[in-house]
Design an enzyme around this catalytic site. Structure first.
Site, mmCIF file in Angstrom:
data_model
loop_
_atom_site.group_PDB
_atom_site.id
_atom_site.type_symbol
_atom_site.label_atom_id
_atom_site.label_comp_id
_atom_site.label_asym_id
_atom_site.label_seq_id
_atom_site.Cartn_x
_atom_site.Cartn_y
_atom_site.Cartn_z
ATOM 1 N N TRP A 102 0.988 -0.890 0.230
ATOM 2 C CA TRP A 102 -0.159 0.462 -0.232
ATOM 3 C C TRP A 102 0.875 1.425 -0.380
ATOM 4 O O TRP A 102 0.857 2.544 -0.822
ATOM 5 C CB TRP A 102 -0.543 -0.459 0.983
ATOM 6 C CG TRP A 102 -2.369 -0.775 0.902
ATOM 7 C CD1 TRP A 102 -2.055 -2.265 1.537
ATOM 8 C CD2 TRP A 102 -3.281 -1.346 -0.076
ATOM 9 N NE1 TRP A 102 -3.259 -2.868 0.838
ATOM 10 C CE2 TRP A 102 -3.602 -2.731 0.034
ATOM 11 C CE3 TRP A 102 -3.123 -0.415 -1.186
ATOM 12 C CZ2 TRP A 102 -4.440 -2.813 -0.446
ATOM 13 C CZ3 TRP A 102 -4.328 -0.581 -2.013
ATOM 14 C CH2 TRP A 102 -5.104 -1.813 -2.190
ATOM 15 N N ASP A 172 -1.620 6.962 6.378
ATOM 16 C CA ASP A 172 -2.366 6.072 5.840
ATOM 17 C C ASP A 172 -2.690 4.880 7.134
ATOM 18 O O ASP A 172 -2.482 3.875 6.709
ATOM 19 C CB ASP A 172 -1.885 5.177 4.709
ATOM 20 C CG ASP A 172 -3.305 4.063 3.797
ATOM 21 O OD1 ASP A 172 -4.128 3.920 5.102
ATOM 22 O OD2 ASP A 172 -2.718 3.485 2.932
ATOM 23 N N LYS A 196 -12.239 -1.512 7.398
ATOM 24 C CA LYS A 196 -11.895 -2.259 7.871
ATOM 25 C C LYS A 196 -12.251 -2.270 9.285
ATOM 26 O O LYS A 196 -12.815 -3.125 9.948
ATOM 27 C CB LYS A 196 -10.053 -2.336 8.668
ATOM 28 C CG LYS A 196 -10.029 -2.292 6.452
ATOM 29 C CD LYS A 196 -8.436 -2.373 6.422
ATOM 30 C CE LYS A 196 -8.615 -1.844 4.934
ATOM 31 N NZ LYS A 196 -8.688 -3.230 3.884
HETATM 32 N N1 PMP Z 1 -3.939 1.556 1.967
HETATM 33 C C1 PMP Z 1 -4.327 0.448 3.210
HETATM 34 C C2 PMP Z 1 -3.280 0.017 4.045
HETATM 35 C C3 PMP Z 1 -4.940 -0.460 2.116
HETATM 36 O O1 PMP Z 1 -4.999 -1.951 3.837
HETATM 37 C C4 PMP Z 1 -5.805 -0.459 1.357
HETATM 38 C C5 PMP Z 1 -7.500 -1.676 1.403
HETATM 39 N N2 PMP Z 1 -7.361 -2.715 1.341
HETATM 40 C C6 PMP Z 1 -6.141 0.985 1.087
HETATM 41 C C7 PMP Z 1 -4.960 1.669 0.852
HETATM 42 C C8 PMP Z 1 -7.347 0.713 -0.573
HETATM 43 O O2 PMP Z 1 -7.878 1.007 0.148
HETATM 44 P P1 PMP Z 1 -9.333 1.346 -0.621
HETATM 45 O O3 PMP Z 1 -9.559 0.558 -1.374
HETATM 46 O O4 PMP Z 1 -10.077 2.155 0.264
HETATM 47 O O5 PMP Z 1 -8.896 2.583 -2.283
#
Ligand code: PMP
Length: 361
Positions: A102, A172, A196
């Site tokens: 991520w 994040d 989450k």
């Molecule tokens: N950052 C993290 C740490 C994540 O776990 C996720 C999704 N699993 C995201 C960003 C992306 O999130 P989204 O699908 O809501 O754009």
């Protein structure tokens, strides 16, 4: 009814008490004769609910008054791009710490909007450990430092907030927000997709130091400007009303559980129980992550023989243990242990793992 123990990485388990309350209120919310989804976000009832949700989040996280709380859309991914648009000008540079999937994605999405300096990365270690703080090449003139305190796919977590001096720290927190107390003052901006530890997908919670709202120097549409969202109480356009409402219910549930101190204790107990079962299995199960970097939220494990993976997944599902398959990029297993996953779920999983090892030898 047949509720399973749900270890999904996201969208993930929600507290049954929250779902039951939403169910009770679905057809007639708050004496309005309609569901929360069927009425104006400008109505008195909705505004009162939205304000209460913000107040409850402020209480839970002890958010200081000089931070704005925004309820946005677009997923965390959209904000990978929107954060650089808002916090930096086109010629500026920002530092990024890359510790897994991520944070690497945050780098690639920021690229069009500013110069990205990868100040540290653990890609060469296959993200099995965190980049040691001593080796970060931080630029004192960076617009901000971005990092991902918990990497949902790779299963690594920072257990301390890194010291980065006067440069605003951007985090994040999608997969570990509300899992333990956090000193918000250490951050310039915190953001998290809701799906989450907060509520349903389609909502992003952002906590931003108000002075940073004035930074956005480049021409851009109002809808992209955090300052405009803050000035409009996150109602610049129609918000995700259902997501906001359910998140508000989760905040109330968390307050009723004893807040983030109580969650921290519970989350430690759950992760400890599962890691102990893995480490104590005599090599039958294995977690590949450096001990100091193991995530409390997303516990990866592998079976000693990948030929057993299919049987493990089939049998766990039959036993009511849902969504243990690891991310496709990594294989193996992953158990996500967010706030709404009770200790009993982990106990059931541990018991199953012992039994599976006995039966399959
Ligand atoms: N950052 C993290 C740490 C994540 O776990 C996720 C999704 N699993 C995201 C960003 C992306 O999130 P989204 O699908 O809501 O754009």
């Amino acid at each position: 009814m047949n509720r399973v123990w749900n270890f999904s990485a996201g969208p993930a388990a929600l507290p049954p008490a929250v779902l039951e309350r939403a169910q009770r209120e679905l057809l007639d919310w708050n004496g309005s004769g309609a569901s929360v989804m069927e009425q104006s976000h400008r109505g008195k009832r909705f505004i009162a609910m939205a304000e209460q949700a913000e107040a409850d989040l402020r209480a839970l996280m002890d958010i200081p008054a000089d931070y704005a709380v925004l309820f946005l859309q677009g997923g965390a991914t959209q904000h990978f791009a929107q954060i650089p648009m808002n916090l930096a000008g086109p010629g500026d540079s920002a530092d990024y710490i890359v510790s897994g999937h991520w944070s690497a994605k945050a780098v690639s999405e920021a690229g069009p909007y500013l110069h990205v300096n990868v100040a540290a990365s653990s890609v060469a270690d296959d993200y099995l450990m965190l980049p040691a703080r001593d080796n970060w090449q931080l630029d004192p003139n960076a617009a901000y430092v971005h990092y991902t305190p918990n990497e949902t796919i790779h299963g690594v977590e920072f257990h301390e907030v890194p010291e980065v001096g006067a440069v605003p720290l951007v985090a994040d927190l999608s997969s570990n927000i509300l899992s333990e107390p956090l000193d918000v003052n250490r951050f310039g901006l915190i953001y998290a997709g809701a799906q989450k530890n907060i509520g349903p997908s389609g909502l992003v919670v952002m906590i931003i130091r108000r002075d940073l709202l004035q930074r956005a120097g480049r021409p851009m549409a109002k809808i992209f400007r955090y300052a405009e969202h803050a000035a409009a109480g996150s109602m610049l356009n129609t918000p995700n009303t259902w997501g906001w409402y359910l998140s508000g219910l989760t905040f109330q549930w968390l307050l009723g559980q004893g807040g983030l101190e109580a969650m921290a204790k519970l989350n430690h107990a759950k992760a400890d129980a599962l890691y102990q079962a893995i480490d104590g299995s005599g090599g039958y199960y294995r977690n590949p992550i450096d001990l100091a970097a193991r995530s409390r939220m997303n516990v990866r494990f592998e079976l000693h023989d990948t030929a057993l993976d299919a049987a493990f997944l089939q049998e766990t599902e039959a036993a009511g243990l849902l969504a243990l398959k690891g991310h496709k990029a990594l294989g193996g297993m992953r158990a996500s242990l967010y706030n709404a996953v009770p200790l009993a779920a982990v106990e059931a999983l541990v018991e199953f793992m012992r039994d599976f090892a006995r039966r399959h030898g």
